[in-house]
Design an enzyme around this catalytic site. Structure first.
Site, mmCIF file in Angstrom:
data_model
loop_
_atom_site.group_PDB
_atom_site.id
_atom_site.type_symbol
_atom_site.label_atom_id
_atom_site.label_comp_id
_atom_site.label_asym_id
_atom_site.label_seq_id
_atom_site.Cartn_x
_atom_site.Cartn_y
_atom_site.Cartn_z
ATOM 1 N N HIS A 246 0.843 -1.188 0.000
ATOM 2 C CA HIS A 246 0.000 0.000 0.000
ATOM 3 C C HIS A 246 0.882 1.243 0.000
ATOM 4 O O HIS A 246 1.976 1.252 0.583
ATOM 5 C CB HIS A 246 -0.930 0.018 1.222
ATOM 6 C CG HIS A 246 -2.023 1.030 1.123
ATOM 7 N ND1 HIS A 246 -1.867 2.340 1.504
ATOM 8 C CD2 HIS A 246 -3.307 0.920 0.661
ATOM 9 C CE1 HIS A 246 -2.993 2.994 1.305
ATOM 10 N NE2 HIS A 246 -3.882 2.157 0.792
ATOM 11 N N GLU A 305 -7.622 -4.779 -0.703
ATOM 12 C CA GLU A 305 -8.107 -5.454 -1.908
ATOM 13 C C GLU A 305 -8.220 -6.966 -1.715
ATOM 14 O O GLU A 305 -9.091 -7.611 -2.312
ATOM 15 C CB GLU A 305 -7.177 -5.156 -3.084
ATOM 16 C CG GLU A 305 -7.196 -3.702 -3.517
ATOM 17 C CD GLU A 305 -6.087 -3.393 -4.501
ATOM 18 O OE1 GLU A 305 -5.243 -4.287 -4.734
ATOM 19 O OE2 GLU A 305 -6.063 -2.270 -5.032
#
Length: 363
Positions: A246, A305
């Site tokens: 991320h 995700e």
């Protein structure tokens, strides 16, 4: 100049705080740990909209008005033609939202919250050759979305799971789509324009367009025994492991744990997807081990995700619709940021550094 605006502070906000070092997400003063699994979508709408759109109705009235807006926007489903049905679901959804009037008030905001929740299920059903299902205003937002998708009343646990997802991804600092929303809002273009700009940013694979490939990765791995070899081979070929890493978090994304918990509660009530989550957990552990060895200098951990893909799949959303479902949940954050920018900010107009050729001077 910082390419990508890395570490540049571009806004002050009271809406959400992302602590990448501690792995914490705070939404309007409340930790995600206390929201996900307990709060409904309507609760987080009230939380994020407070003070930005005039007097807010109470929780019961807010749910009632949002339900009425779902019924209102359903009329636009009739505009879905053969040309639109050739497009991806998120683009059909965006095209229908573009039919809605711009505005700055609560009425406009609630209409924009209702729109993707109605348009996406309708588009998915029509792409499959089925008739769209009209909204049921008396249902909660999450329950109505699932009812319009599957043409049946969802279970209590299915509704709770979708609520947990919508709450978890409702806002997340100054990400690309939220920044796009604030840029447009700073011109006073209106909330519909801000939401459309945000959807355009969200659909990119580097932002919200990536959850679907997580399932492709799990399908390709097949069994836990294949995980380490498959993941190592992917890295050997320069491929990215979907669902890991991320831009902000240097530790585990707290949203991943919130969604994993919601998914496990769903599987306990509906065991059909138990094998899939067991595979996912094995792949997660293998990926973390492989990444630790192969990329020791980069803090790569599971992100939102990874379990988004599993959760939405378990709720019967097709993988090409995941970006659209993300938009359903994030629209509340986009609208809140747009209003905050319009009320307190200036026109966003950064400078650029010219690095091109200069005109030749006459000799």
């Amino acid at each position: 100049m910082k390419n990508g605006l890395e570490d540049v502070v571009a806004a002050e906000t009271q809406l959400s705080h992302v602590d990448g070092e501690a792995g914490q997400l705070i939404i309007r003063g409340v930790s995600l740990d206390h929201l996900a699994g307990d709060a409904s979508y309507e609760d987080v709408v009230a939380l994020l909209f407070e003070g930005l759109l005039g007097p807010m109705p109470d929780r019961v009235e807010l749910a009632k008005r949002l339900g009425e807006k779902r019924a209102e926007v359903f009329a636009h489903v009739g505009a879905i033609d053969d040309a639109l049905l050739e497009l991806p679901p998120v683009d059909i959804m965006r095209a229908l939202i573009a039919r809605l009037p711009d505005g700055e008030n609560l009425d406009t905001a609630l209409r924009l919250l209702a729109a993707p929740a109605v348009f996406l299920p309708a588009a998915l059903r029509m792409k499959s050759g089925e008739a769209p299902v009209a909204p049921t205003p008396a249902l909660s937002h999450a329950a109505d979305i699932l009812a319009m998708l599957c043409a049946k009343v969802p279970s209590r646990q299915e509704v709770a799971t979708l609520d947990a997802y919508l709450v978890t991804i409702s806002d997340h600092g100054l990400n690309a789509s939220t920044f796009a929303s604030r840029v447009v809002a700073s011109t006073r273009a209106g909330l519909t324009s801000s939401v459309l700009a945000a959807i355009g940013a969200l659909k990119g694979p580097l932002h919200g367009g990536a959850p679907g490939p997580v399932l492709d990765m799990l399908d390709a791995i097949g069994t836990p025994e294949n995980a380490e070899a498959w993941l190592s081979d992917a890295l050997d070929h320069g491929e990215r492991l979907m669902g890991f890493g991320h831009r902000v978090y240097r530790v585990r994304d707290p949203r991943a744990d919130a969604l994993k918990g919601a998914l496990k509660r769903l599987i306990a009530a509906h065991p059909a997807n138990r094998d899939r989550i067991q595979l996912a957990e094995e792949v997660e552990q293998s990926a973390l081990a492989v990444l630790k060895v192969r990329k020791p200098d980069r803090p790569l951990d599971v992100n939102v995700e990874f379990y988004t893909a599993l959760l939405l799949d378990a709720l019967s959303f097709p993988r090409d619709a995941f970006t659209g479902v993300f938009a359903i949940g994030r629209t509340v954050g986009w609208i809140a940021h747009a209003r905050e920018q319009a009320l307190e900010g200036r026109l966003i107009r950064p400078r650029s550094l010219y690095v091109g050729p200069l005109p030749q001077q006459a000799a």
